[in-house]
Design a protein around this motif. Structure first.
Motif, PDB file in Angstrom:
ATOM      1  N   TYR A 318       0.825  -1.210   0.000  1.00  0.00           N
ATOM      2  CA  TYR A 318       0.000   0.000   0.000  1.00  0.00           C
ATOM      3  C   TYR A 318       0.859   1.261   0.000  1.00  0.00           C
ATOM      4  N   SER A 321       1.139   3.792  -2.944  1.00  0.00           N
ATOM      5  CA  SER A 321       0.209   4.904  -3.164  1.00  0.00           C
ATOM      6  C   SER A 321       0.689   6.193  -2.504  1.00  0.00           C
ATOM      7  N   TRP A 341      -7.846  -3.024   0.198  1.00  0.00           N
ATOM      8  CA  TRP A 341      -7.390  -1.782  -0.432  1.00  0.00           C
ATOM      9  C   TRP A 341      -7.558  -0.568   0.483  1.00  0.00           C
ATOM     10  N   SER A 342      -8.005  -0.785   1.719  1.00  0.00           N
ATOM     11  CA  SER A 342      -8.381   0.344   2.578  1.00  0.00           C
ATOM     12  C   SER A 342      -7.197   1.221   2.968  1.00  0.00           C
ATOM     13  N   SER A 345      -4.078   5.153  -0.624  1.00  0.00           N
ATOM     14  CA  SER A 345      -4.574   6.531  -0.711  1.00  0.00           C
ATOM     15  C   SER A 345      -4.614   6.968  -2.168  1.00  0.00           C
ATOM     16  N   GLY A 346      -5.395   8.002  -2.435  1.00  0.00           N
ATOM     17  CA  GLY A 346      -5.500   8.527  -3.788  1.00  0.00           C
ATOM     18  C   GLY A 346      -4.176   9.090  -4.269  1.00  0.00           C
ATOM     19  N   PHE A 367      -9.547   3.103  -3.650  1.00  0.00           N
ATOM     20  CA  PHE A 367      -8.648   4.250  -3.787  1.00  0.00           C
ATOM     21  C   PHE A 367      -8.652   4.812  -5.209  1.00  0.00           C
ATOM     22  N   SER A 370     -10.446   7.964  -6.060  1.00  0.00           N
ATOM     23  CA  SER A 370      -9.834   9.233  -5.623  1.00  0.00           C
ATOM     24  C   SER A 370      -8.735   9.702  -6.560  1.00  0.00           C
TER      25      SER A 370
END
Length: 482
Positions: A318, A321, A341-342, A345-346, A367, A370
């Motif tokens: 992650y 991102s 996927w939580s 981040s965008g 994500f 976003s």
């Protein structure tokens, strides 16, 4: 440590006011000297505190955005020496401007116990002299890999060296922009070492030991004005081997690394995180395997990242991102998974995202909704389920290519899909969508390819599809529409 801090502050103050006496003929006001010491005490304490917590990224003083090539005001070469018989160390430095003119040089004994410590001492000394010339953007060159590593990591095993690193943090807080990289000779030797670990390739014929001083004319090598390597462009070079012997620590100022379409294998070394100035990284179309190292997330200047078509597996980190400057991200054609996927981040600058042909499960990655500048999105040939979220229609209005082919997506296709009015290609074939085909398809007037085959769409084929004047390919087979 307080004693060392106080000693440094006093010496710094004496040095600055000594310059006023020597160069300007000004007798310093005693009260001004006292005030200077107090001010420096506050600033230096902050710098030393930053050094003590240097393992935390947020504790490191932030530097202005700077390209690896400069503009540098000074280039300073530093070297250290040791007399084993007398157990003494010394250093030498030479500073030149960007025109190659010598600005100053010096030789001094050192009390440092380590080779990196000697050069850190030289660095501080040279910066103090650069301050007298009002030159604050300084690039250092060194043949000592330990020195480069200690400076770039801001960590040292020797306590005295950590104090010297605090001195350097202090300089940064007071306006210095400092970078350090290996000398051209060291980089050439590192490239020769890597070449020797690979299978023979005619693409590297110019890389040989007797040609070390001609690094900038080697095949596939691009140099900065400093003579150090800025880019390595070895796509389609018939390279076979691995990156195990590639010394990433010698290429701190490297901005471009392209190894696309070779037969390089093995794992991607975590040491790749040392390429902090990298903006372009393409390892696609090779045979790399294992996990994607989370250290890639340390490449915060990265704008282009492709690991396409390898044998990488494990979970997509992650942390990728967090690469907020990336506009092109291609992880397609691997064996990657992601169950959650939580934590992603965008990515505000992302325009191209390819995750096709992996082993992704769960629902549409949240994500992505976003990433509002996306123009190309390919999630095809995975095991993704659930409906397309409504936010995808409202937030991804810049999409021109949208591919969800060969997944397990389901549910009715929302009429809001017409908000993706810039689409050129829409590929939703071989999923589990059902219900009617939205009647507003004509609002996507740029569509050239429309694929809805092998789903469970029902009802009449909307006449609006006939209004798509740019349409070149239409596939609606294996549905229940008429």
């Amino acid at each position: 440590m307080n004693y060392l801090q106080s000693l440094f502050i006093i010496l710094w103050t004496i040095w600055n006011h000594r310059n006023q006496v020597v160069h300007e003929g000004i007798s310093p006001n005693p009260m001004k000297v006292i005030l200077t010491v107090q001010t420096l005490s506050c600033k230096y304490s902050n710098a030393f505190s930053n050094q003590q917590n240097s393992n935390l990224p947020s504790s490191r003083p932030e530097q202005p955005t700077q390209s690896a090539a400069g503009p540098w005001q000074l280039i300073i070469k530093v070297a250290g020496f040791r007399n084993k018989k007398k157990n003494r160390r010394a250093y030498v430095y030479e500073a030149v401007n960007t025109q190659g003119d010598c600005m100053f040089f010096g030789v001094n004994n050192s009390l440092a116990r380590t080779a990196p410590g000697v050069l850190l001492e030289a660095m501080v000394k040279a910066c103090l002299i650069a301050e007298n010339h009002v030159l604050h953007h300084v690039l250092f060159l060194s043949d000592c890999r330990g020195f480069v590593k200690v400076f770039n990591s801001r960590r040292a095993s020797d306590g005295q060296d950590n104090v010297r690193l605090a001195d350097i943090n202090f300089l940064v807080l007071n306006g210095f922009l400092l970078r350090i990289t290996s000398s051209p000779i060291t980089q050439a030797e590192a490239l020769i070492k890597w070449k020797n670990s690979l299978s023979p390739s005619s693409s590297l014929n110019s890389w040989y030991p007797t040609n070390l001083n001609n690094l900038c004319n080697w095949t596939a090598i691009v140099c900065h004005t400093t003579g150090t390597v800025s880019a390595i462009k070895l796509s389609d070079a018939n390279l076979s081997g691995s990156l195990t012997q590639f010394d990433f620590t010698s290429f701190y100022n490297l901005t471009h690394l392209d190894l696309n379409n070779n037969t390089l294998g093995g794992s991607i070394p975590p040491a790749i995180g040392n390429l902090r100035m990298l903006t372009y990284l393409d390892l696609g179309n090779n045979q790399f395997e294992g996990n994607i190292p989370t250290e890639i997330a340390q490449l915060t200047e990265l704008q282009y990242l492709s690991l396409y078509n390898n044998s990488l597996n494990g979970t997509i980190p992650y942390q990728l991102s967090n690469l907020q400057k990336v506009w092109y991200l291609d992880l397609g054609a691997n064996y990657l998974v992601c169950l959650d996927w939580s934590n992603f981040s965008g990515m505000p600058f992302l325009t191209h995202l390819n995750l096709m042909l992996n082993e992704l499960t769960s629902e549409f990655p949240e994500f992505i909704t976003s990433c509002q500048n996306l123009t190309y999105l390919d999630l095809s040939q995975n095991y993704l389920t659930g409906p397309i979220p409504e936010l995808a229609y409202t937030n991804l209005g810049k999409l021109t290519h949208f591919n969800l082919t060969n997944n397990l997506f389901e549910g009715p296709l929302s009429s809001n899909i017409s908000k993706l009015s810039k689409l050129i290609e829409l590929r939703l074939g071989n999923n589990n969508f059902f219900g009617p085909i939205p009647g507003e398809m004509d609002l996507m007037s740029n569509l050239q390819i429309l694929e809805l085959y092998n789903n469970s769409f029902q009802g009449m084929i909307p006449s609006s599809i006939g209004q798509l004047r740019e349409l070149q390919s239409l596939d609606l087979q294996k549905n229940y529409s008429y």
